[in-house]
Design a protein around this motif. Sequence first.
Motif, PDB file in Angstrom:
ATOM      1  N   VAL A 164     -12.106  60.371  15.236  1.00  0.00           N
ATOM      2  CA  VAL A 164     -11.077  60.132  16.239  1.00  0.00           C
ATOM      3  C   VAL A 164     -11.729  59.413  17.394  1.00  0.00           C
ATOM      4  CG1 VAL A 164      -9.700  62.127  15.601  1.00  0.00           C
ATOM      5  CG2 VAL A 164     -11.461  62.370  17.338  1.00  0.00           C
TER       6      VAL A 164
ATOM      7  N   ALA B 212     -11.200  57.801  21.570  1.00  0.00           N
ATOM      8  CA  ALA B 212     -10.444  57.867  22.819  1.00  0.00           C
ATOM      9  C   ALA B 212     -10.663  56.578  23.589  1.00  0.00           C
ATOM     10  CB  ALA B 212     -10.900  59.058  23.655  1.00  0.00           C
TER      11      ALA B 212
ATOM     12  N   ALA C  85      -1.821  56.368  25.694  1.00  0.00           N
ATOM     13  CA  ALA C  85      -1.678  57.017  24.403  1.00  0.00           C
ATOM     14  C   ALA C  85      -0.379  56.560  23.747  1.00  0.00           C
ATOM     15  CB  ALA C  85      -1.670  58.527  24.574  1.00  0.00           C
TER      16      ALA C  85
ATOM     17  N   ALA D 241      -1.988  58.235  17.090  1.00  0.00           N
ATOM     18  CA  ALA D 241      -2.438  59.515  17.633  1.00  0.00           C
ATOM     19  C   ALA D 241      -1.731  60.633  16.880  1.00  0.00           C
ATOM     20  CB  ALA D 241      -2.159  59.614  19.125  1.00  0.00           C
TER      21      ALA D 241
ATOM     22  N   GLN E 130      -0.322  64.475  17.407  1.00  0.00           N
ATOM     23  CA  GLN E 130       0.034  65.403  18.470  1.00  0.00           C
ATOM     24  C   GLN E 130       0.637  66.674  17.913  1.00  0.00           C
ATOM     25  OE1 GLN E 130       2.903  64.153  21.497  1.00  0.00           O
ATOM     26  NE2 GLN E 130       1.761  65.361  22.989  1.00  0.00           N
TER      27      GLN E 130
ATOM     28  N   PRO F   4      -2.202  64.376  22.778  1.00  0.00           N
ATOM     29  CA  PRO F   4      -2.375  63.556  21.570  1.00  0.00           C
ATOM     30  C   PRO F   4      -3.856  63.308  21.283  1.00  0.00           C
ATOM     31  CG  PRO F   4      -0.711  62.603  23.029  1.00  0.00           C
ATOM     32  CD  PRO F   4      -1.382  63.694  23.806  1.00  0.00           C
ATOM     33  N   ILE F   5      -4.224  63.366  20.008  1.00  0.00           N
ATOM     34  CA  ILE F   5      -5.587  63.099  19.578  1.00  0.00           C
ATOM     35  C   ILE F   5      -5.612  61.717  18.933  1.00  0.00           C
ATOM     36  CG2 ILE F   5      -7.484  63.845  18.087  1.00  0.00           C
ATOM     37  CD1 ILE F   5      -6.232  66.638  18.105  1.00  0.00           C
TER      38      ILE F   5
ATOM     39  N   VAL G 242      -6.545  58.696  16.591  1.00  0.00           N
ATOM     40  CA  VAL G 242      -7.082  58.614  15.238  1.00  0.00           C
ATOM     41  C   VAL G 242      -7.589  57.195  15.017  1.00  0.00           C
ATOM     42  CG1 VAL G 242      -6.556  58.831  12.772  1.00  0.00           C
ATOM     43  CG2 VAL G 242      -5.470  60.372  14.430  1.00  0.00           C
TER      44      VAL G 242
ATOM     45  N   ASN H 164      -5.811  68.990   9.659  1.00  0.00           N
ATOM     46  CA  ASN H 164      -5.825  69.905  10.792  1.00  0.00           C
ATOM     47  C   ASN H 164      -4.734  70.945  10.575  1.00  0.00           C
ATOM     48  OD1 ASN H 164      -5.282  71.104  13.428  1.00  0.00           O
ATOM     49  ND2 ASN H 164      -6.618  69.514  14.263  1.00  0.00           N
TER      50      ASN H 164
END
Length: 277
Positions: A66, A68, A74, A121, A123, A128-129, A131, A144
């Motif tokens: 992942v 950022a 986002a 992302a 969420q 939100p993560i 990807v 996950n």
Amino acid sequence: MRTWIACAGWLCVVSLGQAQEHAPPPAVPAPLQSASVPPTIDTVPVTSAAPMASAEEALPPQTVTVTASSDAKAPRVRFTAYRESYLTARKVWQVSSGSVVMALRLIPAKLSATIDDVRVALQGNGAPIPVKVSDGGVFVVPLNEDIAAQDGTFLVNKGRGELTANIVLQPSVARDAWNVTRVGQVLRDARRAVRAITPWYKRPFASDVQSLAFCAAERGSALQLMDGEQLIATLPMNEPAVNDISQPVFCKIFDGEDKYPGHYRVVLPEHATVLLL
């Protein structure tokens, strides 16, 4: 959820849905709008597998990168519910003993849409993560369990209805871990994964994984077969194929019936990729 698949080799077009304005996750995932992809040969189901604790405990965790970015907002537009993809990706991972992963390839669903700057992302109840998305809009579906239980959502930075997606299976073997035995094993694992996510009544019509290929963008590269430190053979990568984003490539293709001794190591050129065809 209704999912349409169209297969060519092992590249299956699946209408996962169209991007929608993001809203708080509902208690039950809302059905996705169907993209304009006609139903054809096979439907890959989203199947709730029974718990497989012993199999999961025996496997290493799937690692998905992942990223950022501080200079970009986002993604905010809902693309598809996460749980559906999670369940299928988990089954692929389990059935293949961790040698194959499931990825999604994002595709423009409108002539005006592009994927050059696409971001994704995941969420759940938290932030939100991001990807990682590779060139051509491909990203491995992360596993996950917590976010799946929270009715998580994939978000994109595109407008409503601009994207659809393909399911792509990819080998997860490290570049320096290939040998002739591993090639055959990954092929068997990939075929097992396809059967596991295909309903029995569709199997006679479903496309299967035919081969594993080591590929480069240009003709002229070659694999090396090594016995320890001894060079046994140089194998040209010159058979035409297409990669996961439908670009032409040149490959050395293995069908799993190759007669080389299993312990021979397969040494890839630095720029080579590995495909399931």
